[in-house]
Design a protein around this motif. Structure first.
Motif, PDB file in Angstrom:
ATOM      1  N   GLN A   1       0.856  -1.179   0.000  1.00  0.00           N
ATOM      2  CA  GLN A   1       0.000   0.000   0.000  1.00  0.00           C
ATOM      3  C   GLN A   1       0.895   1.232   0.000  1.00  0.00           C
ATOM      4  OE1 GLN A   1      -2.465   0.447   3.458  1.00  0.00           O
ATOM      5  NE2 GLN A   1      -3.799   1.960   2.504  1.00  0.00           N
ATOM      6  N   GLN A   2       0.610   2.173  -0.911  1.00  0.00           N
ATOM      7  CA  GLN A   2       1.359   3.415  -0.930  1.00  0.00           C
ATOM      8  C   GLN A   2       0.986   4.255   0.285  1.00  0.00           C
ATOM      9  OE1 GLN A   2       1.347   5.653  -4.584  1.00  0.00           O
ATOM     10  NE2 GLN A   2       1.112   3.807  -5.837  1.00  0.00           N
ATOM     11  N   ILE A   3       1.998   4.830   0.927  1.00  0.00           N
ATOM     12  CA  ILE A   3       1.762   5.726   2.052  1.00  0.00           C
ATOM     13  C   ILE A   3       2.595   6.985   1.851  1.00  0.00           C
ATOM     14  CG2 ILE A   3       1.157   3.921   3.703  1.00  0.00           C
ATOM     15  CD1 ILE A   3       3.985   4.003   4.762  1.00  0.00           C
ATOM     16  N   THR A   4       2.152   8.066   2.457  1.00  0.00           N
ATOM     17  CA  THR A   4       2.842   9.348   2.274  1.00  0.00           C
ATOM     18  C   THR A   4       3.616   9.775   3.512  1.00  0.00           C
ATOM     19  OG1 THR A   4       0.822  10.509   2.940  1.00  0.00           O
ATOM     20  CG2 THR A   4       1.162  10.134   0.575  1.00  0.00           C
ATOM     21  N   GLN A   5       3.246   9.274   4.689  1.00  0.00           N
ATOM     22  CA  GLN A   5       3.925   9.654   5.921  1.00  0.00           C
ATOM     23  C   GLN A   5       4.240   8.412   6.741  1.00  0.00           C
ATOM     24  OE1 GLN A   5       1.318  12.438   7.886  1.00  0.00           O
ATOM     25  NE2 GLN A   5       2.030  14.178   6.658  1.00  0.00           N
ATOM     26  N   ILE A   6       5.352   8.475   7.484  1.00  0.00           N
ATOM     27  CA  ILE A   6       5.747   7.365   8.350  1.00  0.00           C
ATOM     28  C   ILE A   6       6.207   7.927   9.687  1.00  0.00           C
ATOM     29  CG2 ILE A   6       6.471   5.902   6.422  1.00  0.00           C
ATOM     30  CD1 ILE A   6       9.379   6.583   7.244  1.00  0.00           C
ATOM     31  N   ASN A   7       6.170   7.067  10.693  1.00  0.00           N
ATOM     32  CA  ASN A   7       6.716   7.384  12.009  1.00  0.00           C
ATOM     33  C   ASN A   7       7.955   6.524  12.213  1.00  0.00           C
ATOM     34  OD1 ASN A   7       7.341   7.873  14.660  1.00  0.00           O
ATOM     35  ND2 ASN A   7       5.284   7.447  15.464  1.00  0.00           N
ATOM     36  N   PRO A   8       9.150   7.087  12.064  1.00  0.00           N
ATOM     37  CA  PRO A   8      10.384   6.281  12.138  1.00  0.00           C
ATOM     38  C   PRO A   8      10.536   5.502  13.430  1.00  0.00           C
ATOM     39  CG  PRO A   8      10.837   8.473  11.259  1.00  0.00           C
ATOM     40  CD  PRO A   8       9.431   8.503  11.769  1.00  0.00           C
ATOM     41  N   THR A   9       9.941   5.994  14.522  1.00  0.00           N
ATOM     42  CA  THR A   9      10.103   5.293  15.806  1.00  0.00           C
ATOM     43  C   THR A   9       9.377   3.953  15.845  1.00  0.00           C
ATOM     44  OG1 THR A   9       8.167   6.429  16.759  1.00  0.00           O
ATOM     45  CG2 THR A   9      10.319   7.509  16.998  1.00  0.00           C
TER      46      THR A   9
ATOM     47  N   LEU B   1      15.012   7.846   7.676  1.00  0.00           N
ATOM     48  CA  LEU B   1      14.006   7.286   6.773  1.00  0.00           C
ATOM     49  C   LEU B   1      13.350   8.439   6.017  1.00  0.00           C
ATOM     50  CD1 LEU B   1      12.364   4.535   9.015  1.00  0.00           C
ATOM     51  CD2 LEU B   1      13.891   4.201   7.062  1.00  0.00           C
ATOM     52  N   GLU B   2      13.984   8.819   4.916  1.00  0.00           N
ATOM     53  CA  GLU B   2      13.511   9.926   4.111  1.00  0.00           C
ATOM     54  C   GLU B   2      13.489   9.525   2.644  1.00  0.00           C
ATOM     55  OE1 GLU B   2      16.231  13.059   4.947  1.00  0.00           O
ATOM     56  OE2 GLU B   2      15.461  13.446   6.978  1.00  0.00           O
ATOM     57  N   ILE B   3      12.612  10.182   1.877  1.00  0.00           N
ATOM     58  CA  ILE B   3      12.550   9.941   0.437  1.00  0.00           C
ATOM     59  C   ILE B   3      12.505  11.268  -0.298  1.00  0.00           C
ATOM     60  CG2 ILE B   3      11.411   7.694   0.640  1.00  0.00           C
ATOM     61  CD1 ILE B   3       8.774   9.088  -0.036  1.00  0.00           C
ATOM     62  N   THR B   4      12.826  11.217  -1.591  1.00  0.00           N
ATOM     63  CA  THR B   4      12.744  12.391  -2.445  1.00  0.00           C
ATOM     64  C   THR B   4      11.355  12.468  -3.075  1.00  0.00           C
ATOM     65  OG1 THR B   4      13.492  11.226  -4.426  1.00  0.00           O
ATOM     66  CG2 THR B   4      15.191  12.121  -2.962  1.00  0.00           C
ATOM     67  N   GLN B   5      11.114  13.541  -3.818  1.00  0.00           N
ATOM     68  CA  GLN B   5       9.821  13.709  -4.475  1.00  0.00           C
ATOM     69  C   GLN B   5       9.595  12.674  -5.568  1.00  0.00           C
ATOM     70  OE1 GLN B   5       9.667  17.757  -5.844  1.00  0.00           O
ATOM     71  NE2 GLN B   5       9.097  18.578  -3.825  1.00  0.00           N
ATOM     72  N   GLN B   6      10.679  12.091  -6.092  1.00  0.00           N
ATOM     73  CA  GLN B   6      10.550  11.099  -7.156  1.00  0.00           C
ATOM     74  C   GLN B   6      10.399   9.678  -6.614  1.00  0.00           C
ATOM     75  OE1 GLN B   6      13.043  13.561  -7.295  1.00  0.00           O
ATOM     76  NE2 GLN B   6      11.666  14.755  -8.620  1.00  0.00           N
ATOM     77  N   GLN B   7      10.413   9.514  -5.313  1.00  0.00           N
ATOM     78  CA  GLN B   7      10.333   8.188  -4.712  1.00  0.00           C
ATOM     79  C   GLN B   7       8.968   7.973  -4.057  1.00  0.00           C
ATOM     80  OE1 GLN B   7      13.819   8.538  -2.159  1.00  0.00           O
ATOM     81  NE2 GLN B   7      14.976   7.169  -3.508  1.00  0.00           N
TER      82      GLN B   7
ATOM     83  N   THR C   1       0.966  -9.252  13.089  1.00  0.00           N
ATOM     84  CA  THR C   1       1.082  -8.731  11.726  1.00  0.00           C
ATOM     85  C   THR C   1       2.505  -8.257  11.487  1.00  0.00           C
ATOM     86  OG1 THR C   1      -1.232  -8.018  11.743  1.00  0.00           O
ATOM     87  CG2 THR C   1       0.206  -7.057  10.070  1.00  0.00           C
ATOM     88  N   LEU C   2       3.140  -8.819  10.453  1.00  0.00           N
ATOM     89  CA  LEU C   2       4.516  -8.472  10.109  1.00  0.00           C
ATOM     90  C   LEU C   2       4.501  -7.546   8.898  1.00  0.00           C
ATOM     91  CD1 LEU C   2       7.468  -9.014  10.898  1.00  0.00           C
ATOM     92  CD2 LEU C   2       7.447 -10.970   9.339  1.00  0.00           C
ATOM     93  N   LYS C   3       5.127  -6.362   9.052  1.00  0.00           N
ATOM     94  CA  LYS C   3       5.116  -5.368   7.985  1.00  0.00           C
ATOM     95  C   LYS C   3       6.541  -4.958   7.632  1.00  0.00           C
ATOM     96  CE  LYS C   3       0.634  -3.342   9.249  1.00  0.00           C
ATOM     97  NZ  LYS C   3      -0.086  -2.091   9.623  1.00  0.00           N
ATOM     98  N   LEU C   4       6.718  -4.582   6.358  1.00  0.00           N
ATOM     99  CA  LEU C   4       7.990  -4.057   5.863  1.00  0.00           C
ATOM    100  C   LEU C   4       7.755  -2.659   5.318  1.00  0.00           C
ATOM    101  CD1 LEU C   4       9.262  -7.159   3.830  1.00  0.00           C
ATOM    102  CD2 LEU C   4       9.715  -6.613   6.228  1.00  0.00           C
ATOM    103  N   LEU C   5       8.781  -1.838   5.386  1.00  0.00           N
ATOM    104  CA  LEU C   5       8.751  -0.507   4.792  1.00  0.00           C
ATOM    105  C   LEU C   5       9.756  -0.485   3.653  1.00  0.00           C
ATOM    106  CD1 LEU C   5       7.643   2.416   4.973  1.00  0.00           C
ATOM    107  CD2 LEU C   5       9.644   2.952   6.402  1.00  0.00           C
ATOM    108  N   ALA C   6       9.282  -0.167   2.447  1.00  0.00           N
ATOM    109  CA  ALA C   6      10.148  -0.195   1.265  1.00  0.00           C
ATOM    110  C   ALA C   6      10.004   1.102   0.500  1.00  0.00           C
ATOM    111  CB  ALA C   6       9.797  -1.382   0.370  1.00  0.00           C
TER     112      ALA C   6
ATOM    113  N   GLU D   1      12.135   3.701  -6.383  1.00  0.00           N
ATOM    114  CA  GLU D   1      12.824   4.823  -7.010  1.00  0.00           C
ATOM    115  C   GLU D   1      11.977   5.514  -8.061  1.00  0.00           C
ATOM    116  OE1 GLU D   1      15.671   6.087  -6.089  1.00  0.00           O
ATOM    117  OE2 GLU D   1      15.848   4.595  -4.499  1.00  0.00           O
ATOM    118  N   ALA D   2      10.891   4.883  -8.488  1.00  0.00           N
ATOM    119  CA  ALA D   2      10.032   5.472  -9.514  1.00  0.00           C
ATOM    120  C   ALA D   2       8.654   5.699  -8.927  1.00  0.00           C
ATOM    121  CB  ALA D   2       9.940   4.567 -10.733  1.00  0.00           C
ATOM    122  N   PHE D   3       8.048   6.841  -9.293  1.00  0.00           N
ATOM    123  CA  PHE D   3       6.696   7.120  -8.824  1.00  0.00           C
ATOM    124  C   PHE D   3       5.721   6.205  -9.548  1.00  0.00           C
ATOM    125  CE2 PHE D   3       2.624   9.367  -8.892  1.00  0.00           C
ATOM    126  CZ  PHE D   3       2.453   9.595  -7.534  1.00  0.00           C
TER     127      PHE D   3
END
Length: 735
Positions: free
Chosen positions: A452-460, A470-476, A547-552, A555-557
């Motif tokens: 699922q695409q998400i726009t915000q995360i809580n690094p903690t 844990l940061e991304i660019t506008q193209q990611q 529930t086991l989740k990954l954050l990925a 590089e392409a929108f």
């Protein structure tokens, strides 16, 4: 006038060339020219003086005067009316080897002047025979470090045989056979083709094999069978595959063209890398990669690409079969696993006992480059794989010592301190230090889930292997991946997951195989059934309850609707299976009997489940149903593990609509929730699985081989989730 003169000159030149060609053909094969007479007017036909028909006794006596021996004739053409041969091929021997092949037409004895009851044979054509050169015959037995002491002398062929299995329909195929007994026995010979339309006999190509005779089989998808020659030596799969192709030769317009992976059929870096690892001998990883590329580039996929994929698949099947065997020798067990690209499993064999370590160390020390080449290519394609680096260091350590191995390891790109510590413990075993516990063996990442695409995360809330923001660019794009199953290196673990799984990021990375490869594929299905695949890199992990989740991060929108839940898997998760598709009516022509008369009524009943009308029309007769439903696509594949193929149908909504709108079978229009529906029958007609009348909206997306010695699994889409369903014999259903 100038143009007319030039035309006359060209015509004259053509006549000279044609005359020379006719002279050549008349000299070497005069009877073959007779086939041209059917295309020429009476005044232009070539006069031929055919030899009188002879009995086998007369032919043998004539050959005996020449110092030759007539062999046993083999039938060629057969009269379909009485199954009696109308022509034969006669091997002619000198001493104990075949030196000539002759073709004779069988003449009806009743039409001969002498009215003899003995069969007479009319000579048609002949060709001289020379066996292949010794250097060609022994080539599969010669490795790069062995001096080739063979000569260029031709070796004798002693037998003429017809192929037992199904051959291409163009002409008649035979082969000559001989055997070289010095050292390791090896068979050899030549492929023979006879073209009855032109009465022409061709020596197609030489062959050699240390394991088996050449055979025709359906090796490449579609078309006629291919010629397969097995040259496997010392567990190293090596096959030659030849396709029948047109040739610009009037007497025999066919040739055998080898399938090659030297040049890529598609202009794609991924495709080129897949062929590169195949050429290194890593057939199974190469096949998986190509299957993935085929799914992604279905529109650009060509027949040449399919031929290369099937060529690699044949090798992968042989490699996979060898690796699955139980070997008495640990070195052979490790070798077959390494040849099949199972680096992690081979490390487990290496660490199983001191005896295993010592025996495999000898294997590494005497490696002639075949393992080293695999390591080099695998790291060139993916330099992050720690288990491949481990084998590269072990190879170096076995030959040159631990110091050289560590120096080599530190020179490898993307080598971490964790890699060095992990591999140093393995290297100590080469020196006889078995005091430490077994090293936790890395394994390939294999899991499946939804994204699922998400726009915000809580690094903690996330555990990271790398302590970077844990940061991304506008193209990611951020993807949150919820796992439904993963392979821990030994077994598949299914959700919901227990809270006793690893607690640190490093432990999660090891458990999930992310330390081997953290790249995932995010697969979305577009309108029309096409796939869109985005690649992403796993950056963090979390466990919330079960529930086991990954954050990925990708590089392409992505252009996929963010509300959808695409499928997530890794390159090593599975192998897509694509059984050949035939029509329902063609089931009656299968070698394995399929009870179509039992399947059709049950199929019709399942179709009625989409009909909201409570009054169901009576079941039509079988002939009427076969006429209406006979073109439905079906696939044959063993999904229950009993060795017998099941009948699988995936019926697109437009096909269902066409059936419902038919005048032949009274069915009502489809409801608004129309979708593809899958049914699975046994060959006896028992229904095992159906999506008709299923309120959950489940849809079979694909068939997957999870490579765990179990039957294939159905990948099923259920709402926003994807699950694997397998046949459970105990409960007699898919679950």
């Amino acid at each position: 006038m100038a143009i007319l003169g030039l035309a006359l000159l060209l015509s004259a030149t053509g006549l000279v060339v044609s005359g020379a060609w006719l002279s050549y053909s008349l000299f070497f094969n005069p009877s073959a020219i007779a086939s041209l007479n059917q295309f020429l007017p009476q005044w232009a036909q070539v006069p031929l003086n055919q030899e009188p028909a002879q009995t086998l006794t007369q032919i043998a006596a004539e050959l005996s005067q020449q110092g030759k021996i007539a062999g046993e004739p083999l039938p060629l053409e057969v009269n379909p009316a009485n199954s009696q041969p109308t022509s034969v091929i006669l091997p002619v021997r000198s001493q104990n080897q075949i030196v000539e092949l002759r073709v004779y037409h069988i003449v009806d004895a009743g039409n001969l002047l002498n009215r003899s009851s003995e069969i007479h044979y009319q000579f048609i054509t002949q060709t001289d025979v020379t066996g292949p050169e010794e250097s060609f015959v022994v080539a599969p037995l010669i490795d790069s470090e062995t001096a080739d002491t063979s000569s260029n002398r031709p070796l004798p062929v002693t037998e003429l045989r017809r192929f037992d299995n199904t051959t291409p329909t163009q002409g008649i195929w035979l082969y000559l056979w001989g055997q070289r007994q010095r050292g390791q026995a090896i068979a050899y010979g030549r492929i023979i083709h006879y073209n009855p339309d032109r009465s022409y006999l061709s020596l197609m190509l030489p062959w050699t094999s240390p394991t088996s005779l050449p055979q025709w089989q359906q090796a490449i998808a579609g078309g006629s069978p291919e010629l397969v020659i097995d040259q496997t030596v010392d567990l190293e799969p090596r096959l030659q595959v030849y396709q029948v192709k047109p040739a610009n030769f009037i007497f025999d317009p066919l040739q055998l063209e080898p399938v090659s992976i030297a040049e890529p059929a598609l202009d794609s870096p991924d495709y080129q890398n897949a062929l590169l690892i195949a050429r290194s001998g890593l057939w199974t990883p190469a096949e998986k990669w190509l299957q993935f590329i085929k799914q992604r580039q279905h529109q650009a996929w060509s027949s040449a690409a399919q031929a290369q994929l099937d060529f690699i698949r044949l090798h992968a099947e042989k490699s996979h079969q060898q690796a699955n065997q139980i070997w008495a020798s640990p070195s052979q067990q490790a070798l077959t696993l390494l040849i099949d690209g199972r680096w992690g499993e081979a490390l487990k064999v290496f660490q199983a006992s001191p005896t295993n370590t010592q025996e495999i160390a000898t294997l590494l020390e005497t490696d002639n480059g075949r393992l080293g080449n695999r390591v080099e290519v695998a790291l060139r394609v993916n330099p992050k794989r720690s288990e491949v680096k481990a084998w590269g260091a072990l190879l170096k350590g076995a030959k040159e010592g631990r110091k050289s191995a560590i120096a080599w390891l530190k020179q490898q790109p993307q080598t971490t301190s964790t890699d060095i510590v992990y591999i140093q413990k393995l290297l100590k075993r080469l020196e006889g230090d078995f005091s430490s516990h077994k090293v936790a063996t890395s394994h390939s990442s294999r899991f499946v889930g939804t994204a699922q695409q998400i726009t915000q995360i809580n690094p903690t809330q996330w555990l990271q292997i790398e302590q970077t923001p844990l940061e991304i660019t506008q193209q990611q794009t951020w993807y949150q991946i919820q796992l439904t199953a993963y392979h821990d290196g030994n077994n598949w673990q299914q959700a919901p997951f227990k809270a006793t799984v690893p607690q640190t990021a490093a432990q999660y990375w090891q458990q999930l195989g992310l330390d081997s490869d953290a790249e995932v594929q995010i697969v979305s299905w577009l309108p029309g059934g096409y796939q869109q695949i985005d690649l992403a890199i796993v950056k963090a992990v979390q466990l919330q309850g079960s529930t086991l989740k990954l954050l990925a991060v990708s590089e392409a929108f992505s252009s996929v609707d963010s509300a959808s839940r695409p499928l997530v898997l890794t390159k090593a998760t599975l192998q897509w299976l694509q059984p050949e598709t035939i029509t329902l009516s063609n089931l009656t022509q299968q070698l394995q009997p399929v009870e179509v008369t039992e399947i059709l009524p049950r199929l019709w009943q399942e179709l009625q489940l989409c009909n909201p009308n409570s009054q169901k029309p009576p079941v039509p007769n079988v002939e009427k149903m076969l006429q209406q439903l006979g073109e439905l696509p079906v696939q044959l594949i063993d999904l229950t593990g009993d060795g017998t193929a099941e009948v699988m149908m995936t019926i697109p909504p437009q096909e269902i609509a066409a059936i419902y709108n038919s005048d032949s079978i009274e069915l009502l229009p489809l409801d608004d929730n129309s979708r593809s529906r899958t049914l699975i029958f046994t060959h006896t007609g028992r229904l095992l699985y159906s999506e008709f009348g299923d309120a959950t909206g489940q849809v079979v997306i694909a068939i997957a081989d999870l490579e765990d010695e179990q039957p294939p699994a159905l990948l099923v889409s259920s709402g926003k989730n994807y699950i694997f369903k397998r046949w459970f014999s105990q409960h007699q259903h898919f679950n």
